[in-house]
Motif scaffolding. Structure first.
Motif, short mmCIF file in Angstrom:
data_model
loop_
_atom_site.label_atom_id
_atom_site.label_comp_id
_atom_site.label_asym_id
_atom_site.label_seq_id
_atom_site.Cartn_x
_atom_site.Cartn_y
_atom_site.Cartn_z
N THR A 59 0.83 -1.21 0.00
CA THR A 59 0.00 0.00 0.00
C THR A 59 0.86 1.25 0.00
OG1 THR A 59 -1.75 -1.17 1.20
CG2 THR A 59 -1.86 1.22 1.18
N ALA A 60 1.92 1.26 0.81
CA ALA A 60 2.80 2.43 0.85
C ALA A 60 3.52 2.62 -0.49
CB ALA A 60 3.82 2.25 1.98
N LEU A 61 4.10 1.57 -1.02
CA LEU A 61 4.83 1.68 -2.29
C LEU A 61 3.88 1.97 -3.45
CD1 LEU A 61 7.39 -1.27 -1.96
CD2 LEU A 61 7.80 1.16 -1.57
N GLY A 62 2.74 1.29 -3.47
CA GLY A 62 1.80 1.46 -4.56
C GLY A 62 1.17 2.84 -4.58
N LEU B 25 2.16 -2.51 -15.86
CA LEU B 25 1.52 -2.84 -14.59
C LEU B 25 0.49 -3.95 -14.74
CD1 LEU B 25 0.89 0.73 -13.13
CD2 LEU B 25 2.57 -0.94 -12.32
N PHE B 26 -0.05 -4.11 -15.94
CA PHE B 26 -1.16 -5.05 -16.13
C PHE B 26 -0.74 -6.50 -16.38
CE2 PHE B 26 -2.93 -0.87 -17.00
CZ PHE B 26 -4.11 -0.91 -16.24
N PRO B 27 0.36 -6.79 -17.10
CA PRO B 27 0.73 -8.19 -17.30
C PRO B 27 0.85 -9.02 -16.03
CG PRO B 27 1.96 -6.82 -18.82
CD PRO B 27 1.21 -5.88 -17.90
N PRO B 28 1.44 -8.51 -14.91
CA PRO B 28 1.50 -9.35 -13.70
C PRO B 28 0.13 -9.76 -13.18
CG PRO B 28 3.03 -7.52 -13.52
CD PRO B 28 2.19 -7.26 -14.73
N ILE B 29 -0.91 -8.97 -13.46
CA ILE B 29 -2.26 -9.33 -13.05
C ILE B 29 -2.81 -10.44 -13.93
CG2 ILE B 29 -4.61 -8.46 -12.76
CD1 ILE B 29 -3.46 -5.72 -12.18
N ALA B 30 -2.43 -10.42 -15.21
CA ALA B 30 -2.98 -11.37 -16.17
C ALA B 30 -2.19 -12.66 -16.28
CB ALA B 30 -3.07 -10.70 -17.55
N ILE B 31 -0.88 -12.60 -15.99
CA ILE B 31 -0.05 -13.80 -16.11
C ILE B 31 -0.46 -14.83 -15.06
CG2 ILE B 31 2.31 -14.69 -15.89
CD1 ILE B 31 3.32 -12.03 -16.91
N PRO B 32 -0.62 -16.10 -15.43
CA PRO B 32 -0.98 -17.14 -14.45
C PRO B 32 0.02 -17.17 -13.29
CG PRO B 32 -1.19 -17.99 -16.67
CD PRO B 32 -0.55 -16.64 -16.80
N TRP B 33 -0.52 -17.33 -12.08
CA TRP B 33 0.34 -17.31 -10.89
C TRP B 33 1.29 -18.50 -10.85
CZ3 TRP B 33 -4.02 -15.66 -6.97
CH2 TRP B 33 -4.19 -14.27 -7.05
N LEU B 34 0.96 -19.58 -11.54
CA LEU B 34 1.87 -20.72 -11.60
C LEU B 34 3.18 -20.32 -12.27
CD1 LEU B 34 2.36 -23.75 -11.16
CD2 LEU B 34 1.32 -24.15 -13.40
N ILE B 35 3.07 -19.55 -13.35
CA ILE B 35 4.27 -19.08 -14.05
C ILE B 35 5.02 -18.08 -13.20
CG2 ILE B 35 5.08 -17.85 -16.10
CD1 ILE B 35 2.69 -19.00 -17.60
N LEU C 193 1.22 -5.17 -5.62
CA LEU C 193 1.53 -3.80 -6.05
C LEU C 193 0.69 -3.32 -7.24
CD1 LEU C 193 5.39 -3.20 -5.76
CD2 LEU C 193 3.56 -1.70 -4.96
N PRO C 194 0.56 -4.10 -8.31
CA PRO C 194 -0.24 -3.60 -9.44
C PRO C 194 -1.67 -3.27 -9.06
CG PRO C 194 1.07 -5.50 -10.09
CD PRO C 194 1.17 -5.40 -8.62
N TYR C 195 -2.27 -4.06 -8.17
CA TYR C 195 -3.64 -3.79 -7.75
C TYR C 195 -3.74 -2.44 -7.04
CZ TYR C 195 -4.69 -8.69 -8.77
OH TYR C 195 -4.86 -9.90 -9.40
N VAL C 196 -2.79 -2.18 -6.14
CA VAL C 196 -2.81 -0.92 -5.40
C VAL C 196 -2.63 0.26 -6.35
CG1 VAL C 196 -1.69 0.44 -3.58
CG2 VAL C 196 -1.91 -2.04 -3.33
N ILE C 197 -1.66 0.16 -7.24
CA ILE C 197 -1.39 1.27 -8.16
C ILE C 197 -2.60 1.55 -9.05
CG2 ILE C 197 0.07 2.05 -10.07
CD1 ILE C 197 2.34 0.39 -8.86
N PHE D 260 -7.40 -5.08 -1.28
CA PHE D 260 -6.97 -5.97 -2.36
C PHE D 260 -5.66 -6.65 -1.99
CE2 PHE D 260 -9.86 -3.88 -5.47
CZ PHE D 260 -10.34 -5.02 -6.09
N SER D 261 -4.72 -5.87 -1.46
CA SER D 261 -3.41 -6.43 -1.09
C SER D 261 -3.56 -7.53 -0.05
CB SER D 261 -2.51 -5.32 -0.53
OG SER D 261 -2.26 -4.34 -1.48
N PHE D 262 -4.37 -7.27 0.97
CA PHE D 262 -4.56 -8.26 2.02
C PHE D 262 -5.18 -9.53 1.46
CE2 PHE D 262 -6.70 -10.37 5.50
CZ PHE D 262 -5.77 -10.28 6.53
N ALA D 263 -6.21 -9.35 0.62
CA ALA D 263 -6.89 -10.51 0.04
C ALA D 263 -5.96 -11.32 -0.85
CB ALA D 263 -8.11 -10.06 -0.75
N VAL D 264 -5.17 -10.63 -1.68
CA VAL D 264 -4.24 -11.32 -2.58
C VAL D 264 -3.21 -12.12 -1.78
CG1 VAL D 264 -2.34 -10.95 -4.21
CG2 VAL D 264 -4.51 -9.75 -4.53
N SER D 265 -2.71 -11.53 -0.69
CA SER D 265 -1.69 -12.19 0.11
C SER D 265 -2.27 -13.34 0.93
CB SER D 265 -1.01 -11.18 1.05
OG SER D 265 -0.09 -11.82 1.90
#
Length: 263
Positions: free
Chosen positions: A80-83, A105-115, A145-149, A196-201
């Motif tokens: 949250t602070a950095l974003g 900023l958007f590719p990390p949201i779209a790329i599968p988390w397995l990769i 980070l991308p979600y916060v930004i 969002f950050s808390f939920a993602v983590s």
């Protein structure tokens, strides 16, 4: 005589209730089963708190829950602070490559988390960090980070730049402008980004599975391992507690910050 559009209005309302039922029916069933005495989900429902008592005595699940909680809180604070700082910088300043940076900023949201998890595991071993809690936190921050930004940047689009200019003309420093003018305006966006950050983590399984050391697993990893061994209603119990607390926090935040707007 029914007014024009009444049928469409009724259909829309029924559709919304159907969507809500589709979303919440599995959760309600799971919550009910956490209070069912039968380990095999037999009916009729026989109320009991035994699964919650067994959950409290399950040291592995309790320890992983606290581990997931403090990792999620650390991730939320850092991301949250950095974003927020990054979103404000992108809003205020023009520099070469800004549009490309925003697009990246958007590719990390779209790329599968397995990769992403595989790439992080290789990268952290390459730089010498290896597996462990620091790697898990860094991985979660990178995902959040991308979600916060994006969320904070969307809120900044409604901000009038002239407010900052007026504050500076009255002698306010850059920090005073940010603290007393900009941050109060984007507070709801910052809180939404933090949620969002808390939920993602807290909910993250793939990256945690790749980066956590054996014995330091987070709750999603422990639940996955437990299900592979054999599903027990204790999982329903911990899931019900998490959902209840999450919904309470979300409802309180949305009510206070009026995420849905005012009528």
């Amino acid at each position: 005589m029914r007014r024009p559009g009444a049928a469409a209005h009724a259909f829309g309302r029924a559709y919304v209730w159907l969507v809500l039922f589709f979303l919440y029916a599995p959760i309600l069933v799971m919550a009910l089963m956490s209070f069912n005495a039968s380990e095999f989900y037999a009916f009729p429902l026989s109320f009991t708190l035994d699964w919650y008592r067994k959950l409290a005595a399950n040291a592995e699940i309790v320890a992983s829950s606290w581990r997931s909680l403090w990792i999620a809180l650390a991730t939320t604070l850092i991301a949250t602070a950095l974003g927020t700082a990054a979103a404000i910088a992108l809003f205020r300043y023009e520099f070469p490559g800004k549009r490309l940076l925003q697009a990246l900023l958007f590719p990390p949201i779209a790329i599968p988390w397995l990769i992403i998890g595989t790439a992080m595991l290789i990268f952290f071993f390459w730089v010498g960090i290896g597996r462990g809690t620091p790697a898990v936190i860094l991985g979660h921050v990178a995902l959040a980070l991308p979600y916060v930004i994006v969320v904070v940047a969307a809120r900044l689009q409604t901000f009038d730049r002239q407010l900052e200019e007026a504050a500076r003309s009255l002698g306010a420093s850059q920090w005073q402008v940010t603290r007393h003018v900009t941050l109060p305006w984007i507070a709801s966006g910052v809180v939404a980004g933090a949620l969002f950050s808390f939920a993602v983590s807290f909910d993250q399984f793939v990256v945690s599975y790749f980066l956590a050391k054996p014995g330091d697993a987070t709750l999603p990893v422990v639940i996955y391992t437990a299900i592979r061994k054999g599903f027990t209603p204790e999982i329903n119990a911990i899931s019900t507690i998490i959902i209840a607390v999450s919904m309470a926090v979300m409802l309180a935040a949305s009510r206070y910050f009026k995420f849905g707007g005012e009528r």
